[in-house]
Design a protein around this motif. Sequence first.
Motif, PDB file in Angstrom:
ATOM      1  N   GLU A  90       0.837  -1.203   0.000  1.00  0.00           N
ATOM      2  CA  GLU A  90       0.000   0.000   0.000  1.00  0.00           C
ATOM      3  C   GLU A  90       0.869   1.248   0.000  1.00  0.00           C
ATOM      4  N   ARG A  91       0.220   2.316  -0.396  1.00  0.00           N
ATOM      5  CA  ARG A  91       0.898   3.614  -0.442  1.00  0.00           C
ATOM      6  C   ARG A  91      -0.172   4.689  -0.323  1.00  0.00           C
ATOM      7  N   PRO A  92       0.056   5.675   0.551  1.00  0.00           N
ATOM      8  CA  PRO A  92      -0.928   6.769   0.632  1.00  0.00           C
ATOM      9  C   PRO A  92      -0.883   7.591  -0.654  1.00  0.00           C
ATOM     10  N   TRP A  93      -2.012   8.146  -0.994  1.00  0.00           N
ATOM     11  CA  TRP A  93      -2.087   8.957  -2.198  1.00  0.00           C
ATOM     12  C   TRP A  93      -1.222  10.196  -2.058  1.00  0.00           C
ATOM     13  N   GLY A  94      -1.185  10.784  -0.866  1.00  0.00           N
ATOM     14  CA  GLY A  94      -0.385  11.977  -0.638  1.00  0.00           C
ATOM     15  C   GLY A  94      -0.333  12.315   0.836  1.00  0.00           C
ATOM     16  N   THR A  95       0.003  13.564   1.139  1.00  0.00           N
ATOM     17  CA  THR A  95       0.097  14.052   2.510  1.00  0.00           C
ATOM     18  C   THR A  95      -0.936  15.153   2.698  1.00  0.00           C
ATOM     19  N   THR A 140      -2.836  11.108   3.551  1.00  0.00           N
ATOM     20  CA  THR A 140      -4.253  11.247   3.233  1.00  0.00           C
ATOM     21  C   THR A 140      -4.961   9.937   3.553  1.00  0.00           C
ATOM     22  N   SER A 141      -6.264  10.009   3.696  1.00  0.00           N
ATOM     23  CA  SER A 141      -7.012   8.785   3.992  1.00  0.00           C
ATOM     24  C   SER A 141      -7.099   7.888   2.752  1.00  0.00           C
ATOM     25  N   GLU A 142      -6.947   8.449   1.569  1.00  0.00           N
ATOM     26  CA  GLU A 142      -6.965   7.644   0.349  1.00  0.00           C
ATOM     27  C   GLU A 142      -5.623   6.934   0.202  1.00  0.00           C
ATOM     28  N   HIS A 143      -5.688   5.616   0.068  1.00  0.00           N
ATOM     29  CA  HIS A 143      -4.484   4.802  -0.120  1.00  0.00           C
ATOM     30  C   HIS A 143      -4.677   3.932  -1.354  1.00  0.00           C
ATOM     31  N   PHE A 144      -3.573   3.682  -2.039  1.00  0.00           N
ATOM     32  CA  PHE A 144      -3.576   2.749  -3.154  1.00  0.00           C
ATOM     33  C   PHE A 144      -3.076   1.414  -2.619  1.00  0.00           C
ATOM     34  N   ARG A 145      -3.703   0.331  -3.048  1.00  0.00           N
ATOM     35  CA  ARG A 145      -3.258  -1.011  -2.677  1.00  0.00           C
ATOM     36  C   ARG A 145      -3.065  -1.818  -3.944  1.00  0.00           C
ATOM     37  N   ASP A 152       8.705  -9.442  -5.880  1.00  0.00           N
ATOM     38  CA  ASP A 152       8.798  -8.049  -6.330  1.00  0.00           C
ATOM     39  C   ASP A 152       8.679  -7.036  -5.191  1.00  0.00           C
ATOM     40  N   MET A 153       8.661  -7.521  -3.946  1.00  0.00           N
ATOM     41  CA  MET A 153       8.468  -6.611  -2.812  1.00  0.00           C
ATOM     42  C   MET A 153       9.569  -5.557  -2.713  1.00  0.00           C
ATOM     43  N   LEU A 159      10.100   2.075  -4.437  1.00  0.00           N
ATOM     44  CA  LEU A 159       9.228   3.111  -5.000  1.00  0.00           C
ATOM     45  C   LEU A 159       8.305   3.731  -3.941  1.00  0.00           C
ATOM     46  N   GLY A 160       8.510   3.368  -2.661  1.00  0.00           N
ATOM     47  CA  GLY A 160       7.736   3.982  -1.591  1.00  0.00           C
ATOM     48  C   GLY A 160       6.541   3.179  -1.105  1.00  0.00           C
ATOM     49  N   TRP A 161       6.370   1.961  -1.573  1.00  0.00           N
ATOM     50  CA  TRP A 161       5.259   1.120  -1.148  1.00  0.00           C
ATOM     51  C   TRP A 161       5.663   0.352   0.109  1.00  0.00           C
ATOM     52  N   THR A 162       4.688   0.058   0.968  1.00  0.00           N
ATOM     53  CA  THR A 162       4.949  -0.738   2.182  1.00  0.00           C
ATOM     54  C   THR A 162       4.013  -1.932   2.195  1.00  0.00           C
ATOM     55  N   ARG A 163       4.445  -2.975   2.889  1.00  0.00           N
ATOM     56  CA  ARG A 163       3.636  -4.194   2.996  1.00  0.00           C
ATOM     57  C   ARG A 163       2.411  -3.894   3.830  1.00  0.00           C
ATOM     58  N   TRP A 164       1.246  -4.288   3.321  1.00  0.00           N
ATOM     59  CA  TRP A 164       0.001  -4.068   4.053  1.00  0.00           C
ATOM     60  C   TRP A 164      -0.187  -5.214   5.036  1.00  0.00           C
TER      61      TRP A 164
END
Length: 165
Positions: A90-95, A140-145, A152-153, A159-164
């Motif tokens: 997952e990765r947050p959309w922004g700050t 932000t509350s919007e996150h991409f998963r 590929d982790m 690229l800034g993604w973290t394990r959910w």
Amino acid sequence: MKYVTVLISLVGLLVLAGCGAAEPEPATPTVEPTATAPPAQPTEAVSEPTPTAEAYPSAPEPTEAPDEYPAAEAPALPTGYPPDMMVWMERPWGTQCEDPDMYTYADLREAVTALEGAGVVVQDSEAVELAVCQACDCPTSEHFRVQISAQDMEQAEELGWTRWQ
């Protein structure tokens, strides 16, 4: 005259209800006195013998394994994820308090495209809303998963993604 008849009927019903059948008391059985033995006389207290060390079995003595007996090896810990295992990143959309034009990705499709451009195969993706703090430095509350292969982790983490979890 009607009222008097109704009143007398009600009073009669109340009397019948109040004097209705009561529950019978349980009969107490009568016991005939019988001849019994005289009560036991108190005697001198008998003390129990205190246990001694000989009364308990001794602990078994440990035995040594013969020289030709192989020593037990500790089981090997897993070194990584199975190659066919899929994980969610997952990765947050922004700050928060940041201009949306400054976000790394404009939408989920652009985030997936960036991952695939780095060689990460994305199996599934979604945008979710999470509860987050409301301060300006919070995500932000919007996150991409995205769901990717465990192999590929590392590339996704770069690229800034973290394990959910």
